[in-house]
Motif scaffolding. Structure first.
Motif, short mmCIF file in Angstrom:
data_model
loop_
_atom_site.label_atom_id
_atom_site.label_comp_id
_atom_site.label_asym_id
_atom_site.label_seq_id
_atom_site.Cartn_x
_atom_site.Cartn_y
_atom_site.Cartn_z
N HIS A 249 20.04 30.12 42.83
CA HIS A 249 20.73 31.41 42.75
C HIS A 249 22.18 31.15 42.40
O HIS A 249 22.88 30.46 43.16
CB HIS A 249 20.63 32.14 44.09
CG HIS A 249 21.12 33.55 44.02
ND1 HIS A 249 20.41 34.56 43.41
CD2 HIS A 249 22.25 34.13 44.48
CE1 HIS A 249 21.07 35.69 43.51
NE2 HIS A 249 22.20 35.47 44.15
N PRO A 250 22.67 31.65 41.26
CA PRO A 250 24.07 31.40 40.90
C PRO A 250 25.03 32.05 41.89
O PRO A 250 24.72 33.07 42.51
CB PRO A 250 24.21 32.07 39.52
CG PRO A 250 22.81 32.29 39.04
CD PRO A 250 21.97 32.44 40.26
N SER B 109 38.54 35.72 35.74
CA SER B 109 39.89 35.87 35.19
C SER B 109 40.46 37.23 35.55
O SER B 109 39.73 38.14 35.98
CB SER B 109 39.87 35.68 33.68
OG SER B 109 39.05 36.66 33.07
N GLU B 110 41.76 37.38 35.37
CA GLU B 110 42.44 38.61 35.77
C GLU B 110 41.87 39.84 35.08
O GLU B 110 41.80 40.92 35.65
CB GLU B 110 43.94 38.49 35.48
CG GLU B 110 44.79 39.54 36.17
CD GLU B 110 44.74 39.44 37.68
OE1 GLU B 110 44.78 40.49 38.34
OE2 GLU B 110 44.64 38.32 38.20
N ASP B 111 41.44 39.68 33.81
CA ASP B 111 40.90 40.81 33.06
C ASP B 111 39.37 40.89 33.15
O ASP B 111 38.75 41.66 32.41
CB ASP B 111 41.33 40.73 31.59
CG ASP B 111 40.81 39.48 30.90
OD1 ASP B 111 40.16 38.66 31.57
OD2 ASP B 111 41.06 39.32 29.70
N ASP B 112 38.78 40.12 34.05
CA ASP B 112 37.32 40.10 34.29
C ASP B 112 36.53 39.59 33.09
O ASP B 112 35.31 39.72 33.05
CB ASP B 112 36.80 41.51 34.64
CG ASP B 112 37.43 42.06 35.91
OD1 ASP B 112 38.09 41.27 36.61
OD2 ASP B 112 37.26 43.26 36.19
N GLY B 113 37.22 38.98 32.12
CA GLY B 113 36.52 38.54 30.92
C GLY B 113 35.85 37.19 31.05
O GLY B 113 34.87 36.90 30.36
N VAL B 114 36.36 36.33 31.92
CA VAL B 114 35.82 34.99 32.07
C VAL B 114 35.40 34.80 33.53
O VAL B 114 36.17 35.09 34.45
CB VAL B 114 36.84 33.91 31.67
CG1 VAL B 114 36.26 32.52 31.85
CG2 VAL B 114 37.29 34.12 30.23
N VAL B 115 34.19 34.30 33.72
CA VAL B 115 33.63 34.14 35.06
C VAL B 115 33.21 32.69 35.26
O VAL B 115 32.63 32.08 34.36
CB VAL B 115 32.40 35.06 35.25
CG1 VAL B 115 31.83 34.91 36.66
CG2 VAL B 115 32.76 36.51 34.99
N LEU B 116 33.54 32.14 36.43
CA LEU B 116 33.08 30.80 36.78
C LEU B 116 31.96 30.92 37.81
O LEU B 116 32.13 31.54 38.86
CB LEU B 116 34.22 29.96 37.34
CG LEU B 116 33.83 28.53 37.74
CD1 LEU B 116 33.50 27.70 36.50
CD2 LEU B 116 34.94 27.85 38.53
N LEU B 117 30.81 30.33 37.50
CA LEU B 117 29.67 30.34 38.38
C LEU B 117 29.29 28.90 38.74
O LEU B 117 29.61 27.96 38.02
CB LEU B 117 28.45 31.01 37.74
CG LEU B 117 28.61 32.44 37.22
CD1 LEU B 117 28.86 32.43 35.72
CD2 LEU B 117 27.34 33.24 37.53
N GLU B 118 28.58 28.78 39.86
CA GLU B 118 27.99 27.50 40.25
C GLU B 118 26.50 27.75 40.44
O GLU B 118 26.11 28.76 41.00
CB GLU B 118 28.64 26.99 41.54
CG GLU B 118 28.30 25.55 41.89
CD GLU B 118 27.03 25.43 42.69
OE1 GLU B 118 26.37 24.37 42.59
OE2 GLU B 118 26.69 26.38 43.41
#
Length: 390
Positions: free
Chosen positions: A331-332, A338-347
């Protein structure tokens, strides 16, 4: 030329934008600086400015292989971490981590730079379990003494958890509160609260409804409330396969009013996920993550807390697109955005791979894997502060 002297108001404003670490060094310069950073008005102004930057999260993880013996218990860590570093170089950031060891604690939550840590002790020949909390400010490295103990009954075996904890902040009373839902009595659900700095736990709410399954272990804190996923119309012997979307709600406890209400699932969530969803808080919003359709990951944000029509689907993406090819339980976890919600870091669910997803151009970048299965990550909203943990 005489030295320029800044007006006091301007000087305070400037200092309120300075990171905690630097101000801690400055306090050795003059007594008035030491007094300033202890002043409640300055502490709140500084927190306001640090929160607006949204530059850090508090990252927690379990190192299951420490110290290398397969029979050893997992070692748990947590520490503030730069969002920029995690977004742009996650593997190097984690590998260089030198966090505060919290092996005997569990993180319940984070509010205004304070971390609430839970300690538990289970007696082998007793009908009660013993719990207490400590409050910790990672920026100033100050940690409180143990809170008073709370003893909770443990002799009723159930398929769901008997008691759940949470941590929140009530702005109206300016109190930080550890909360426990005591779900052990069959006739009612009891809420107990410990306010930081107080000498005990108090019972604030006893509902008249029978106890019911609560699916979240630790509550999610948003705007003076603590929230758990729940099945208020189900019994202790419920089967997840029979749960409908109308059965699933959010039990939301209001710290100020010592009351509760139910929040509904997003309108667009038409089917019950294969496993219970997870509640988290990201950038101050209550969020719901879940697996659906066999191999898809969905993520919802409640843009305006308490307004069910403000639920917004933030992500709906396949595991194949995220390059996750593990088993059913993978499950990720969204660590930051990012501040503008454009880039997301998942594990990817404890498998040691970081996934950078760009929503704007729908691209995926995967970063070098850590030891597979060794780490399990969670993150919390975090802002540096001078809030004292007592």
């Amino acid at each position: 030329m005489s030295p320029m002297i800044l007006p006091e108001e301007l000087l305070v404003e400037i200092l309120s934008w300075v990171p905690v670490k630097d101000l801690l060094r400055f306090r050795c310069v003059a007594k008035w600086l030491r007094a300033l950073i202890s002043d409640p008005t300055f502490v709140k102004l500084h927190l306001l400015h640090m929160s607006s930057r949204n530059a850090h999260i508090l990252l927690t993880f379990y190192d299951k292989h420490y110290p290398g013996d397969k029979y050893s218990a997992p070692r748990r860590y947590c520490a503030p971490c730069s969002v920029h570093a995690l977004l742009h170089n996650p593997s190097s950031t984690i590998e260089g981590f030198r966090p505060f060891d919290i092996n005997v604690y569990r993180v319940l939550g984070v509010c205004n730079g304070l971390v609430c840590l839970l300690v538990s002790y289970r007696y082998s020949h007793s009908d009660f379990d013993e719990f207490w909390v400590r409050f910790w400010n990672p920026a100033t490295r100050v940690i409180s003494d143990d809170s008073p103990r709370v003893y909770l009954h443990n002799d009723r075996p159930r398929r769901y958890k008997r008691y759940m904890f949470g941590f929140g902040y009530d702005e109206w009373s300016d109190t930080y509160q550890a909360v426990v839902l005591d779900n052990n009595k069959p006739q009612n659900l009891e809420v107990r609260v410990h306010c930081m700095g107080h000498t005990g736990w108090k019972s604030t709410l006893t509902t008249t409804c029978p106890a019911f399954p609560i699916l979240s272990q630790d509550g999610a804190s948003v705007r003076g409330t603590v929230n758990w996923l729940a099945l208020p119309n189900s019994s202790s012997d419920y089967q997840w396969e029979t749960v409908t979307i109308d059965d699933l709600v959010i039990f939301s406890y209001d710290l100020k009013n010592e009351s509760y209400r139910y929040l509904l699932m997003p309108d667009g969530l038409l089917e019950v996920p294969h496993s219970p969803p997870e509640l988290v808080v990201l950038k101050g919003c209550l969020c719901l993550s879940h697996r659906h359709g066999g191999n898809h990951f969905g993520f919802w944000l409640m843009k305006e807390f308490g307004v069910e029509k403000s639920w917004t689907r933030f992500l709906n993406i396949s595991y194949d697109q995220l390059h996750i090819h593990g088993g059913f339980l993978d499950h990720p976890v969204i660590l930051c955005m990012s501040e503008d919600d454009g880039v997301v870091l998942l594990e990817n669910g404890g498998h040691g791979k970081f996934i950078l997803y760009n929503k704007r151009d729908n691209t995926i970048e995967c970063y070098g894997e850590l030891d597979k299965g060794r780490f399990q990550f969670l993150s919390y909203d975090y802002a540096q502060s001078f809030v004292m943990p007592y």
